[in-house]
Design an enzyme around this catalytic site. Structure first.
Site, short mmCIF file in Angstrom:
data_model
loop_
_atom_site.label_atom_id
_atom_site.label_comp_id
_atom_site.label_asym_id
_atom_site.label_seq_id
_atom_site.Cartn_x
_atom_site.Cartn_y
_atom_site.Cartn_z
N GLU A 327 0.85 -1.20 0.00
CA GLU A 327 0.00 0.00 0.00
C GLU A 327 0.88 1.24 0.00
O GLU A 327 1.76 1.37 0.86
CB GLU A 327 -0.89 0.04 1.24
CG GLU A 327 -1.98 -1.01 1.29
CD GLU A 327 -2.91 -0.78 2.47
OE1 GLU A 327 -4.12 -1.02 2.30
OE2 GLU A 327 -2.45 -0.37 3.55
N CYS A 328 0.65 2.14 -0.95
CA CYS A 328 1.34 3.43 -1.01
C CYS A 328 2.85 3.25 -0.95
O CYS A 328 3.46 2.79 -1.90
CB CYS A 328 0.82 4.37 0.07
SG CYS A 328 1.17 6.11 -0.25
N GLY A 329 3.49 3.57 0.19
CA GLY A 329 4.93 3.39 0.29
C GLY A 329 5.35 1.96 0.05
O GLY A 329 6.40 1.69 -0.55
N THR A 427 -1.29 -0.90 -4.43
CA THR A 427 -2.17 0.25 -4.65
C THR A 427 -1.55 1.48 -4.00
O THR A 427 -0.76 1.37 -3.06
CB THR A 427 -3.56 0.03 -4.02
OG1 THR A 427 -3.42 -0.01 -2.58
CG2 THR A 427 -4.20 -1.26 -4.49
#
Length: 436
Positions: A327-329, A427
């Site tokens: 997720e993200c990072g 994502t």
């Protein structure tokens, strides 16, 4: 029966978090049990709440969660003496289109739970106008009750007197006035406050904030205005499924943005969480059946992550046979390369072709609704996932098969679709809950 309150303000940056922490610790010092919540999708503040109260705090979010899910989460306050919900942004700030049970505004939570609002007002550069702002917020929406205000960063006794007189004329209670006090300022960085776990002196800072606020705020008066509250039975909890039975979870200063309610839901469903530290060059546990890399600050540690060969090789080996999700990072680290703020490109895990740059900074912020085109751990094809995206990194390349069709809160399609390749998925949004 608990006393329930919402701590809000006209805008961000006024002092909501500091006041929430100070009130929570001050009442705890008096022997009361205090339970905090965070309205909205902020994944940093709940750790500060836990440091102040000694009790885990969770997010409640009217855009992503239904009333039953929110009721389930706040029921943990049943044994508390005081329950505080810290707002996000301004009291009525949310998105334009309604989500599951509201727009994500703090006012939604205040009305839903019946808790009155304590406003933090910063009257810097104004005097009587502060009362006009408070009165406008009080009268803006039926069903949202104002308990009173705490003035923050008051310039002088004369300044305080002018504002107090105006608020009194408007019929608004003033619980206290705080002069400027640098010793209780919380340090910040680009995604918000520096995380509680990174601040060795956080306990002392909260103690000083509690002492300062107890000196300037009438704590008994605040409690008298609170609503008597007991949790209503919740028909259901959140629709959150664990991604596996044994979950290898990256967890350190670079991978720390995990919603507490997610971890609790995973454990509540019987999953076991096996934390590991990429920054310490640790690989995911070989006995796990899924690996999850949450967001955080990999852009601040890109060189170290790139140099940690054991972590990267262990992650690649894990992904040969089992699912890995970022997720993200975490998504950025699953990619091919990450360019840091100095323009230096660092090799990442290479499980996906994603290339990102923190040197080319542009804020991406907002709720996300994603319909999965392929499964991710814990969620099937076609699932509608609600989450939140907040980062400053720019996509340089996103060559893999899109993971989902992603919309913002207005329904507009956005370019950050996520990616999938083999057993790896990722994502840019942080998952909050799946639509039922």
């Amino acid at each position: 029966m608990a006393a329930g309150l919402v701590i809000s303000a006209p805008a961000s940056g006024v002092g909501k978090t500091t006041l929430t922490l100070a009130l929570a610790r001050a009442w705890r010092n008096r022997g009361l049990n205090v339970q905090c919540f965070k309205s909205g999708p902020d994944y940093i503040d709940p750790a500060f709440h836990a440091a102040a109260t000694g009790r885990a705090s969770v997010n409640v979010d009217s855009w992503a969660m239904d009333r039953g899910g929110i009721a389930h989460l706040v029921s943990r306050g049943a044994d508390a003496d005081v329950v505080l919900a810290e707002g996000s942004m301004g009291l009525f700030d949310g998105v334009a289109a309604r989500g599951v049970s509201g727009t994500g505004a703090t006012a939604d939570i205040a009305e839903m739970l019946g808790w009155p609002v304590v406003l933090v007002i910063d009257p810097s550069g104004q005097a009587q106008t502060a009362a006009a702002i408070a009165a406008g917020l009080r009268d803006y929406r039926a069903g949202v009750r104002l308990a009173g205000v705490v003035l923050n960063r008051v310039a002088s006794p004369r300044h305080e007197d002018l504002v107090r007189r105006a608020l009194d004329d408007a019929g608004i209670a003033v619980f206290g006035a705080l002069p400027r006090h640098a010793e209780i300022s919380l340090p910040k960085r680009h995604l918000g406050l520096v995380q509680a776990e990174e601040q060795a002196e956080i306990g002392k800072l909260i103690d000083e904030a509690a002492r300062f606020v107890a000196e300037h705020v009438d704590l008994d008066a605040v409690l008298r205005f609170a609503a008597s509250w007991s949790p209503q039975p919740a028909a259901n909890g959140l629709n959150v499924m664990p991604p596996g039975q044994r979950i290898a979870l990256a967890r350190d200063a670079a991978f720390s943005f995990v919603y507490p309610h997610m971890l609790e839901a995973w454990r509540g469903a019987g999953a076991e969480i096996l934390p590991f530290s990429p920054l310490a060059d640790e690989a995911p546990d070989a006995s796990a059946d899924v690996c999850w890399l949450p967001g955080g600050y990999p852009e601040l540690h890109a060189g170290k992550i790139a140099a940690n060969a054991r972590f990267r090789s262990g992650l690649r080996a894990f992904a040969e046979t089992r699912p890995v999700h970022g997720e993200c990072g975490g998504y950025m680290v699953l990619g091919a390369a990450l360019t840091d703020a100095d323009g230096i490109s660092h090799e990442m895990a290479g499980l996906l072709g994603l290339e990102t740059s923190f040197a080319k900074r542009r804020m991406h912020l907002g709720y996300r609704l994603a319909e999965l085109a392929a499964p991710i751990p814990g969620h099937q094809v076609g699932a509608r996932l609600r989450g939140h995206e907040f980062h400053y990194s720019t996509i340089l390349a996103q060559p893999d098969t899109p993971l989902a069709v992603v919309h913002d809160a207005t329904g507009a399609v956005i370019a950050e679709t996520g990616s999938r390749r083999g057993h790896a998925t990722g994502t840019f949004f942080h998952l909050i809950a799946e639509d039922r």
